[in-house]
Design a protein around this motif. Structure first.
Motif, PDB file in Angstrom:
ATOM      1  N   GLU A  93       0.496  -1.397  -0.056  1.00  0.00           N
ATOM      2  CA  GLU A  93       0.087   0.205   0.124  1.00  0.00           C
ATOM      3  C   GLU A  93       0.876   1.168   0.204  1.00  0.00           C
ATOM      4  N   ASN A 107      -8.939   6.168  -6.223  1.00  0.00           N
ATOM      5  CA  ASN A 107      -9.259   5.451  -5.165  1.00  0.00           C
ATOM      6  C   ASN A 107      -8.341   3.653  -5.428  1.00  0.00           C
ATOM      7  N   GLU A 108      -7.114   4.155  -5.034  1.00  0.00           N
ATOM      8  CA  GLU A 108      -6.355   3.141  -4.979  1.00  0.00           C
ATOM      9  C   GLU A 108      -5.905   2.965  -4.055  1.00  0.00           C
ATOM     10  N   PRO A 109      -5.552   2.629  -2.346  1.00  0.00           N
ATOM     11  CA  PRO A 109      -5.733   2.137  -1.298  1.00  0.00           C
ATOM     12  C   PRO A 109      -4.324   2.578  -0.595  1.00  0.00           C
ATOM     13  N   THR A 139      -2.431   4.506   2.789  1.00  0.00           N
ATOM     14  CA  THR A 139      -1.598   4.958   4.171  1.00  0.00           C
ATOM     15  C   THR A 139      -1.669   6.355   4.469  1.00  0.00           C
ATOM     16  N   HIS A 193     -13.433   8.000   3.091  1.00  0.00           N
ATOM     17  CA  HIS A 193     -12.583   7.534   1.787  1.00  0.00           C
ATOM     18  C   HIS A 193     -12.321   6.373   2.288  1.00  0.00           C
ATOM     19  N   ASN A 241     -10.544   4.818   0.900  1.00  0.00           N
ATOM     20  CA  ASN A 241      -9.274   4.153   0.659  1.00  0.00           C
ATOM     21  C   ASN A 241      -7.841   4.403   1.220  1.00  0.00           C
ATOM     22  N   THR A 273      -6.496   5.091   4.490  1.00  0.00           N
ATOM     23  CA  THR A 273      -6.228   5.056   6.238  1.00  0.00           C
ATOM     24  C   THR A 273      -5.003   5.624   6.728  1.00  0.00           C
TER      25      THR A 273
END
Length: 131
Positions: free
Chosen positions: A2, A55-57, A59, A122, A124, A126
């Motif tokens: 990620e 929308n990519e994950p 952090t 959102h 996606n 974190t």
């Protein structure tokens, strides 16, 4: 793995410096920058420009988050709302008067609270605070 993006809360002292930090971290390689706008922040987290692809994950590591919470707290938020209420302001004055009244009663969101709410919208993203 990620993608990880790091915001440095030590560089955030007010609303303009928050957006300065976003531009430093998210907009590298772009030939334009984000304005000081909650809508722009929301759009940024959707991705498709800047550091996030659609929308990519991700952090989002927020160093010194507590410092940012204080910097974007009551006083800065009050000033933000008061600017929206200036006579030449094009914004919905009734909306911002209600927001300011709630803030003054201790019931409203600070600018920092609004940012956290936007991040939470959102799936996606974190958020990982580092104090």
């Amino acid at each position: 793995m990620e993608k990880q993006i790091v915001i440095d809360g030590n560089l955030i002292n007010d609303i303009p410096s928050f957006y300065g930090e976003l531009n430093r971290v998210f907009m590298t390689g772009e030939d334009w920058t984000l304005g000081n706008s909650l809508d722009a922040f929301n759009d940024l987290l959707y991705g498709g420009f800047g550091a996030i692809e659609s929308n990519e994950p991700v952090t989002l590591v927020w160093k010194q988050m507590e410092k940012s919470r204080l910097a974007l707290g009551y006083e800065v938020t009050k000033q933000y709302y008061e600017e929206k209420l200036l006579p030449d302001s094009p914004f919905d004055k009734e909306h911002f008067r209600e927001k300011l009244d709630a803030l003054n009663k201790g019931e409203g969101q600070t600018y920092f609270d609004i940012l956290l709410e936007i991040i939470a919208e959102h799936p996606n993203i974190t958020l990982r605070p580092i104090h």
